[in-house]
Design a protein around this motif. Sequence first.
Motif, PDB file in Angstrom:
ATOM      1  N   LEU A   2       0.191  -0.919   0.035  1.00 20.90           N
ATOM      2  CA  LEU A   2      -0.072   0.334   0.083  1.00 20.90           C
ATOM      3  C   LEU A   2       1.111   0.996  -0.271  1.00 20.90           C
ATOM      4  N   ARG A   5       2.734   1.950  -3.675  1.00 19.76           N
ATOM      5  CA  ARG A   5       1.359   1.827  -4.352  1.00 19.76           C
ATOM      6  C   ARG A   5       0.893   3.299  -4.139  1.00 19.76           C
ATOM      7  N   ARG A   9       1.950   6.725  -6.546  1.00 26.09           N
ATOM      8  CA  ARG A   9       1.422   7.494  -7.598  1.00 26.09           C
ATOM      9  C   ARG A   9       1.597   9.043  -6.602  1.00 26.09           C
ATOM     10  N   ASN A  10       1.779   9.334  -5.686  1.00 26.74           N
ATOM     11  CA  ASN A  10       1.806  10.571  -5.235  1.00 26.74           C
ATOM     12  C   ASN A  10       2.898  11.217  -6.450  1.00 26.74           C
ATOM     13  N   ARG A  13       2.199  12.972  -9.398  1.00 27.44           N
ATOM     14  CA  ARG A  13       1.103  13.931  -8.680  1.00 27.44           C
ATOM     15  C   ARG A  13       1.772  14.941  -9.544  1.00 27.44           C
ATOM     16  N   GLU A 295      -4.979  16.161   3.364  1.00 25.67           N
ATOM     17  CA  GLU A 295      -4.721  15.068   3.206  1.00 25.67           C
ATOM     18  C   GLU A 295      -3.895  13.810   4.364  1.00 25.67           C
ATOM     19  N   VAL A 298      -6.178  13.272   7.287  1.00 21.88           N
ATOM     20  CA  VAL A 298      -7.176  12.674   6.946  1.00 21.88           C
ATOM     21  C   VAL A 298      -6.437  10.971   6.781  1.00 21.88           C
TER      22      VAL A 298
ATOM     23  N   ASN B  99     -12.959  14.514   1.289  1.00 20.39           N
ATOM     24  CA  ASN B  99     -11.553  14.440   1.241  1.00 20.39           C
ATOM     25  C   ASN B  99     -11.075  13.257   1.302  1.00 20.39           C
ATOM     26  N   ILE B 101      -8.793   9.648  -0.573  1.00 21.36           N
ATOM     27  CA  ILE B 101      -7.761  10.115  -1.547  1.00 21.36           C
ATOM     28  C   ILE B 101      -6.816  10.352  -2.550  1.00 21.36           C
ATOM     29  N   PRO B 102      -6.713  11.508  -3.621  1.00 23.35           N
ATOM     30  CA  PRO B 102      -7.148  11.702  -5.100  1.00 23.35           C
ATOM     31  C   PRO B 102      -6.463  10.738  -5.721  1.00 23.35           C
ATOM     32  N   VAL B 103      -5.418   9.848  -4.758  1.00 22.44           N
ATOM     33  CA  VAL B 103      -4.323   9.186  -5.929  1.00 22.44           C
ATOM     34  C   VAL B 103      -5.350   7.960  -6.005  1.00 22.44           C
ATOM     35  N   LEU B 104      -5.987   7.290  -5.358  1.00 22.87           N
ATOM     36  CA  LEU B 104      -6.530   5.743  -4.949  1.00 22.87           C
ATOM     37  C   LEU B 104      -7.792   6.329  -6.014  1.00 22.87           C
ATOM     38  N   GLU B 108     -10.338   1.527  -4.168  1.00 18.80           N
ATOM     39  CA  GLU B 108      -9.292   1.635  -3.094  1.00 18.80           C
ATOM     40  C   GLU B 108      -9.375   2.794  -2.056  1.00 18.80           C
ATOM     41  N   PHE B 112      -9.155   1.283   1.293  1.00 15.53           N
ATOM     42  CA  PHE B 112      -7.944   2.049   1.772  1.00 15.53           C
ATOM     43  C   PHE B 112      -7.779   1.425   3.062  1.00 15.53           C
TER      44      PHE B 112
END
Lengths: 404, 234
Positions: A2, A5, A9-10, A13, A295, A298, B99, B101-104, B108, B112
Motif C-alpha cells: 500500500l 503504491r 502515485r504521489n 501527481r 490529506e 485525513v 477528503n 485520497i486523490p491518487v486512489l 481503492e 484503503f
Amino acid sequence: MLVIRMAWRNAWRHKRRTSIVAIAVAVGITGTLLSIALNYGMINQMIDTAIATDLGHVQVHARGYESDPELHVQIEDGARAPLAALASLPEVRGFARRVRAEGLISSPRASAGVRVVGIEPEAEARVSLIADSVLRGAYLDERGARVLLGEALARRLEVDLGDKVVLSVQDLAGDLTGDALRVEGIFRTPSSALDRGNVFVRLDRAQALFGLGDAITEVVVRADSRAAAARVRDALAARLPDLEVRSWDQREPALLYLVDLSDQSALIVYAAIFTAMAFGIANVLLMTVFERRQEIGVLTAIGFGRARLVATIAAEALVVTGLGLLAGFGGAAGVVWALRDGIDLSAFAEGLTAYGIGTRVIPLLRGQDFVAPLVVALVTAALASAWPAWRAVRLRPAEAVRQP
Amino acid sequence: MSGGVPVLEARGVTKVYETRGVETRALNGVDLAIAEGEFTALSGPSGSGKTTLLNLFGALDAPTSGTVLLDGEALAALSPAALAQRRLHKLGFVFQAYNLIPVLTARENVEFVMELQGVSAGERRGRAEELLRAVELEGLGDKRPFEMSGGQQQRVAVARAIASHPRIVLADEPTANLDSGTAGRLLALMERLNAERAVTFLFSTHDPLVMDRARRNVHLHDGRIAADETKSAA
C-alpha cells in the motif's frame, strides 16, 4: 505494498517536479559513472599493457630475486624445472624464458642506459605484444646479432633500421663487455617508458653477453585470463617450492592501488553529488507535505499510523531517486555501450603512453560500479525524507483535515 | 439522552485553546453519551464547540480536562499508536470536503481502511464492491475522485467510513458542500445504512435538513449543551 503504491502515485501527481529531481539524479549518476568507466578503462589498459609488455600474468624467478634483482640470482639449468611444470598446467596460454639486466646502448651519436631483455622470439610472441608492436623492420629471428629498439630510443640514438649499435654491460663475473648489433626492428608499444628504456635481443645472445651459460633470470607466463593468474600462480608455486612465483599484481601492487584509489575517489564524488541532491529531494518533499497537510490529516484520522506515514514519505523519496538512478544507470550503460570501440584520445597520446595507456580508451563499467551509487542514493533519499516525515508526523490531524 | 450501551461518552469535558496567551474555552464541562444505533445531529452556531467535540470523540484531539470514553475505554490513557488503532478499527470519518485520497480510485479508497486492517485482497475487493453498490455507485469503482461529482465523492467517503465496520461514524458537516437534492439523497442513504446495517452516526451540522432527519438533536451553545432532544419513533 500500500505504501509503495501510494508513494508511486504521489510521485506522479507533480510530473514536472518529480521529473526535474529524477533528471538531476540521472545526470549526476550518468556523469559520475562515465567518469568512473573512463578512469577504470584507462587503469585496465595500464594493467593490460603492463601484463602484455613486461609482467605477464605470472613470473618465475630464483628465490631472492624480488629483493635483489641481479644477474647472480638466476634460474639454472635452462629453467628446465619450471618449463616442465608449465607444460602440464591448465589455463596457461604460453610461457617464455628471459634474461633481463641493465646495460648501456651506444650509437655513433648518443648513448642511453637501457634494460637489456633477452628473449626467445617464438615463445615471447605468445606471452607479450613485442612481436606485434614492431613498427618498422622485422621481429627477431634466427640471426643473433640483431636488436629491437623502441621508436623513442631509436630517435634519441639517431639510428634507423640496419644501423649498428653497441651494447655495453657488466657480465656475471663483473667484467665490462659488449656486443655490436644491428637494428633489426623498431617498435612502439602503448608504454613510452618501455619504448624508451628496453632493448630486445635473442636469449642466447644475452646469455653469452652476460656470461650466464644456460641460466636465465625469469620465466614469464601468460594465463588464459587475468582471473586465471592467481590459480596458475598457486599451482606453479606448489610445484616449484624452490623458486619465487609471483603474479602480476604481486609484482606491481601499485596497479591495484590505482583501482582502489579510483573507487574511493568515486565515493567522494557520490557523497558530494548526493549531499547536494539531498537538499533538492528534501525541498520537494517538504513542499509535498505542506501541500498535502489536509490529506495527511485525513490519513492520520482514518488510522494510517505514524510509521506508515513516515514509510510513505520515505518511499516517495526512494521512488523519485530510484527513477533517477535507473535513468542514470541506463544512460551510463548506453553511453558505455555506444563507446565500446573506444574513445580516440590521440590528442593526449604523449601523456597517456607515459602511463602505459593507449590512445584509444575503452570505458568499462563493472557490476560493482552500480552498487556504490545505489547504496549512497538510497541512504541519501531516506535521510532526505527524515525532516519532511518529521513535519508530517507533527501535523495535528484535527487542524490538518480542515486546511485547504 | 437515549438509552442503550454508550459507544462514545464525554464526561465533564472541557477544551481550552490558547493562542498567543489568549485562552478560548471551546467546550465547558460537556457530558454526552452516544449509544449504539443512534442517528444524532450535533448542531449549534459557529464557535459553539461542535467540531471540537467531534474531534475529541474522534481521538484527533485531547480534552483539557474531563474524560472521553470509547466503548468504555478512556482515550487519554492511550498512546498515539493505540489511538491510531482505535480510529482504524472503531471509528469511521466523513469530512465536509469529502477528503478522499486523490491518487486512489473510488474502490481503492473504500478498500484503503480494510487494507490497513489487514483484510485479504479478495475479501477487500468483494466488500468494496458491495459497499459501492450500497451507496449506489456501482460501476464507478475505477473513477478517481476528481472524475466524480461532490455527491458521488461524499458517498464514496461514506462507504469508506463504514468499510471497517466501525462502532460509530463521525460526520463533520457532511452536507455542507452539497446542493439540497444531493444532500437529501446522502442523508437518505445514511438513514438506510443506520436502519439496515445498524451503523451509528453522529453528525456535526448547520444544515436544517440534517437536524430534521436526525432522530436525536444535541444543540451546543458557547461550549455547553443547550438542548438534547430525542424524537419519538414515528
